[in-house]
Write a protein that holds these residues in place. Sequence first.
Motif, PDB file in Angstrom:
ATOM      1  N   GLU A   3       0.830  -1.207   0.000  1.00 20.40           N
ATOM      2  CA  GLU A   3       0.000   0.000   0.000  1.00 20.40           C
ATOM      3  C   GLU A   3       0.863   1.255   0.000  1.00 20.40           C
ATOM      4  N   LEU A   4       1.965   1.220   0.735  1.00 17.63           N
ATOM      5  CA  LEU A   4       2.877   2.358   0.722  1.00 17.63           C
ATOM      6  C   LEU A   4       3.476   2.569  -0.659  1.00 17.63           C
ATOM      7  N   SER A   5       3.800   1.489  -1.336  1.00 18.51           N
ATOM      8  CA  SER A   5       4.332   1.613  -2.689  1.00 18.51           C
ATOM      9  C   SER A   5       3.313   2.219  -3.635  1.00 18.51           C
ATOM     10  N   ARG A   6       2.044   1.936  -3.381  1.00 16.78           N
ATOM     11  CA  ARG A   6       1.004   2.495  -4.238  1.00 16.78           C
ATOM     12  C   ARG A   6       0.794   3.982  -3.985  1.00 16.78           C
ATOM     13  N   ARG A   7       0.940   4.425  -2.727  1.00 19.29           N
ATOM     14  CA  ARG A   7       0.682   5.820  -2.388  1.00 19.29           C
ATOM     15  C   ARG A   7       1.895   6.718  -2.614  1.00 19.29           C
ATOM     16  N   ASP A   8       3.066   6.205  -2.289  1.00 18.80           N
ATOM     17  CA  ASP A   8       4.274   7.036  -2.264  1.00 18.80           C
ATOM     18  C   ASP A   8       5.021   6.882  -3.580  1.00 18.80           C
ATOM     19  N   ARG A   9       5.261   8.001  -4.236  1.00 21.30           N
ATOM     20  CA  ARG A   9       5.999   7.934  -5.494  1.00 21.30           C
ATOM     21  C   ARG A   9       7.451   7.519  -5.280  1.00 21.30           C
ATOM     22  N   LEU A  10       7.992   7.785  -4.074  1.00 25.40           N
ATOM     23  CA  LEU A  10       9.358   7.360  -3.799  1.00 25.40           C
ATOM     24  C   LEU A  10       9.478   5.843  -3.735  1.00 25.40           C
ATOM     25  N   ALA A  11       8.359   5.161  -3.486  1.00 25.26           N
ATOM     26  CA  ALA A  11       8.386   3.706  -3.382  1.00 25.26           C
ATOM     27  C   ALA A  11       7.949   3.031  -4.672  1.00 25.26           C
ATOM     28  N   GLU A  12       7.824   3.793  -5.734  1.00 26.68           N
ATOM     29  CA  GLU A  12       7.406   3.193  -6.994  1.00 26.68           C
ATOM     30  C   GLU A  12       8.440   2.171  -7.461  1.00 26.68           C
ATOM     31  N   GLY A  13       7.961   1.079  -7.970  1.00 25.77           N
ATOM     32  CA  GLY A  13       8.823   0.028  -8.463  1.00 25.77           C
ATOM     33  C   GLY A  13       9.121  -1.045  -7.444  1.00 25.77           C
ATOM     34  N   PHE A  14       8.939  -0.749  -6.155  1.00 27.09           N
ATOM     35  CA  PHE A  14       9.210  -1.759  -5.143  1.00 27.09           C
ATOM     36  C   PHE A  14       8.190  -2.892  -5.209  1.00 27.09           C
ATOM     37  N   ALA A  15       6.939  -2.567  -5.507  1.00 27.16           N
ATOM     38  CA  ALA A  15       5.916  -3.609  -5.558  1.00 27.16           C
ATOM     39  C   ALA A  15       6.117  -4.537  -6.742  1.00 27.16           C
ATOM     40  N   SER A  16       6.822  -4.104  -7.764  1.00 22.03           N
ATOM     41  CA  SER A  16       7.058  -4.967  -8.920  1.00 22.03           C
ATOM     42  C   SER A  16       7.929  -6.164  -8.571  1.00 22.03           C
ATOM     43  N   ARG A  17       8.650  -6.107  -7.453  1.00 16.48           N
ATOM     44  CA  ARG A  17       9.474  -7.226  -7.033  1.00 16.48           C
ATOM     45  C   ARG A  17       8.654  -8.405  -6.545  1.00 16.48           C
ATOM     46  N   LEU A  18       7.356  -8.164  -6.262  1.00 18.56           N
ATOM     47  CA  LEU A  18       6.552  -9.209  -5.667  1.00 18.56           C
ATOM     48  C   LEU A  18       6.389 -10.406  -6.583  1.00 18.56           C
ATOM     49  N   GLY A  19       6.724 -10.266  -7.837  1.00 19.80           N
ATOM     50  CA  GLY A  19       6.647 -11.412  -8.735  1.00 19.80           C
ATOM     51  C   GLY A  19       7.788 -12.387  -8.542  1.00 19.80           C
ATOM     52  N   GLU A  20       8.867 -11.977  -7.893  1.00 14.31           N
ATOM     53  CA  GLU A  20       9.988 -12.865  -7.625  1.00 14.31           C
ATOM     54  C   GLU A  20       9.685 -13.742  -6.410  1.00 14.31           C
ATOM     55  N   ARG A  21      10.526 -14.744  -6.194  1.00 18.69           N
ATOM     56  CA  ARG A  21      10.299 -15.690  -5.108  1.00 18.69           C
ATOM     57  C   ARG A  21      10.571 -15.026  -3.769  1.00 18.69           C
ATOM     58  N   PRO A  22       9.586 -14.997  -2.862  1.00 14.94           N
ATOM     59  CA  PRO A  22       9.828 -14.385  -1.548  1.00 14.94           C
ATOM     60  C   PRO A  22      10.683 -15.288  -0.683  1.00 14.94           C
ATOM     61  N   ALA A  23      11.368 -14.683   0.256  1.00 15.33           N
ATOM     62  CA  ALA A  23      12.250 -15.459   1.132  1.00 15.33           C
ATOM     63  C   ALA A  23      11.473 -16.367   2.069  1.00 15.33           C
ATOM     64  N   CYS A  24      10.195 -16.064   2.331  1.00 15.66           N
ATOM     65  CA  CYS A  24       9.419 -16.934   3.214  1.00 15.66           C
ATOM     66  C   CYS A  24       9.167 -18.302   2.589  1.00 15.66           C
ATOM     67  N   ASP A  25       9.383 -18.435   1.285  1.00 17.61           N
ATOM     68  CA  ASP A  25       9.272 -19.756   0.658  1.00 17.61           C
ATOM     69  C   ASP A  25      10.369 -20.703   1.126  1.00 17.61           C
ATOM     70  N   LEU A  26      11.387 -20.173   1.774  1.00 18.15           N
ATOM     71  CA  LEU A  26      12.431 -21.030   2.319  1.00 18.15           C
ATOM     72  C   LEU A  26      11.966 -21.783   3.560  1.00 18.15           C
ATOM     73  N   LEU A  27      10.805 -21.423   4.095  1.00 17.48           N
ATOM     74  CA  LEU A  27      10.223 -22.104   5.247  1.00 17.48           C
ATOM     75  C   LEU A  27       9.232 -23.160   4.784  1.00 17.48           C
ATOM     76  N   GLU A  28       9.190 -24.270   5.491  1.00 20.56           N
ATOM     77  CA  GLU A  28       8.251 -25.329   5.141  1.00 20.56           C
ATOM     78  C   GLU A  28       6.817 -24.927   5.471  1.00 20.56           C
ATOM     79  N   GLU A  29       6.593 -24.307   6.621  1.00 22.45           N
ATOM     80  CA  GLU A  29       5.266 -23.876   7.055  1.00 22.45           C
ATOM     81  C   GLU A  29       5.336 -22.411   7.478  1.00 22.45           C
ATOM     82  N   PRO A  30       5.314 -21.501   6.526  1.00 22.19           N
ATOM     83  CA  PRO A  30       5.436 -20.079   6.892  1.00 22.19           C
ATOM     84  C   PRO A  30       4.294 -19.581   7.760  1.00 22.19           C
TER      85      PRO A  30
END
Length: 686
Positions: free
Chosen positions: A317-344
């Motif tokens: 939501e911050l990335s959507r509101r703040d122009r300084l955070a533009e582009g950060f939400a585009s990273r969400l398509g990559e593999r998150p680090a929580c996938d390294l856990l069996e039961e996050p």
Amino acid sequence: MTGIGGVELGARAARSRALAVLRVRSRALAVALLPAAAAVILLVGGSTGHLVGAGWDAARWTVSVLALLVLPAAAGIGLVVARARPAATPTVPVPEESAPDLYRMVRDLADRLEVPAPSAIALTPDCDSWLEDRTHPAHGPPTAQRPGGPAAPDGPVHHHGPAAPVLVIGSPFLWWMRVGELRAVLAPVVAGTGPSAHPDIAAARRFIRGLDAAVAVASTRNRGPLSRAACAGLGQVSRLLLRSCRVHAAEMERGVAAAAAERAQAVDYGLRIVAQEQVGLAYAGWDRLLTRVALPAWRMGRWPARLDVGVVAALTELSRRDRLAEGFASRLGERPACDLLEEPGVIDEAVSLLAARLFHGGPAERGPDWAPVGWEEYPEEVVDRTWRADAARLHRVLDTLGVRPGTPAPDTEGPTLARVLDHLTSRTAPVTPERPPAEQDGGEDEARAVRTGTDPRLTAGGTAPAPGGKPGTAPTGARPDARTEDAPGPAPTAPPGTSRAPQDGAAPRVGTDPVPGTDPAPPEDEPASTPAALGAAPADNDDDLADTTPRGAALAAGLSAQLAREEADTTGAPPSASGATAGRTGPDTPLWDDRALPLLPLQPPRSGREILTDHITAMVCCAAMDTVGATPGLDWLDGPSLLVGGARATDLAPRVLSLVEAGDPAPLRAWLKALGIRPEKPVRLV
């Protein structure tokens, strides 16, 4: 200075400072053994016939007695320093079987850095990562098996010496960062295991932790006279040694950090620069989520079970509101680090419960009065209940003040918003039928005198009249923990357990202006309370409520006292023993006590004006929900929000502040009229 040369230079500086710390320990041991050595010399000299005479005999007895006193004391201090339990950060252990990919990534990183791998991994509800030594027997067995053990037959055995430190990772990093970013951020942390394995540095760190633990032991309360005397000596010696080691220990840690940073430059250096931006963003989102979203739920006896999932939503939501955070939400398509856990989900729930315990002081386990809440249930289970509970408390205090119920809609009865608006509307105009001119002159000064406890009638043992009221009315109560900070905008929430209640537990009552048709005198069976009985600080309270009207100040004091009583009834302990004092340190308190909860209170106590603003806002929201069909909502960055027609109402706060500070209801009434909210219609409370 880069590469291997920089690593060696930083490690050499750290080792030299570690030797300086160990020299302090050696000097302390030498001082403790000096009387015994002198006594041995004198005794041997006397037995051989060299040191004879009355003077030497007196010296022998004096030094021998001194040695008999110093040696047991030094042995006791050394035993406490060696055996005392060092403070350990509360964390959620991550066994290797629950996160094999995460352990594999950390081991690969250690191999690339050519350092020992951490012995275990744990998570903390904070935006930070570090290495923590948990080899002390008081900390129990390791939470995970040694790398290269039976659980990882193919893993390399990195060392056969003492167990490596535990790698503590901030849980928001796992959910917000991508796998590559997490590896880049952890590189300088894991690289610190190399210098930590050096025997001199490890010994110096153990000595410093032992001294800190000894200070904590000496600061323990509720001891007998002999124990207090022994602890006083223990504390003085431990603090003296800590002061002697302070500079060397700080420089040693700087050298370790410099060596680790230089070594980590060879691993994902470019990606680490980008990942550091995510660290700052994660910290901002995590802080906002805890203070604006989680804290209201904790105060209602519910704890959000998916805080790490919430921080991802907040940062998106911050990335959507703040122009300084533009582009950060585009990273969400990559593999998150929580996938390294069996039961996050299980790990997230455990971290969320630990966060509630650290920042709020909640129970360690769930129960009937401490239940988890999902994000989809948050608006109904937390926002709606919080608003209606605040509205009910507001009307209970108005009843205590003797305020008339107001003018409800025809053929209806119940609490109304109009009652609050009419009571807080300023009546300082020159011509007001309800207030004679004699009551207008000096009425505000009289209210301030009663509120601050400076009225001479209070010191004479009587009760001062309410501002513009008649004698016998209880004085205005003052909030003991009011702050002098006057910040516009919505009032921030505060952790519970930080308000102070009257020592006798009596329900204080506050005075107010008389309202036609009501009797402002208190009931005979309810004792009047003074600001002194509430433990108030008159000057601070006067500064806090200086910009409010007399009626607003009285209502704010009543709400503060009511909240303090409710907190005391809930916890069963005086509010002064809660989180408000958890962060205080003094000459007799340890620097870090990992047994006092909450460890890290999120915010200071709310001021009286902030409490009043929150309660009036809650009453307005209840009226909007019951009259025009508004609904409670959750804003990931601002917390509880009011949705009118599906849109978030963002212009309510300045109108409420106008009523609280100036007694002017016109902006709020215009806002209510524009939305079709009827203030005279009763609302449903808890």
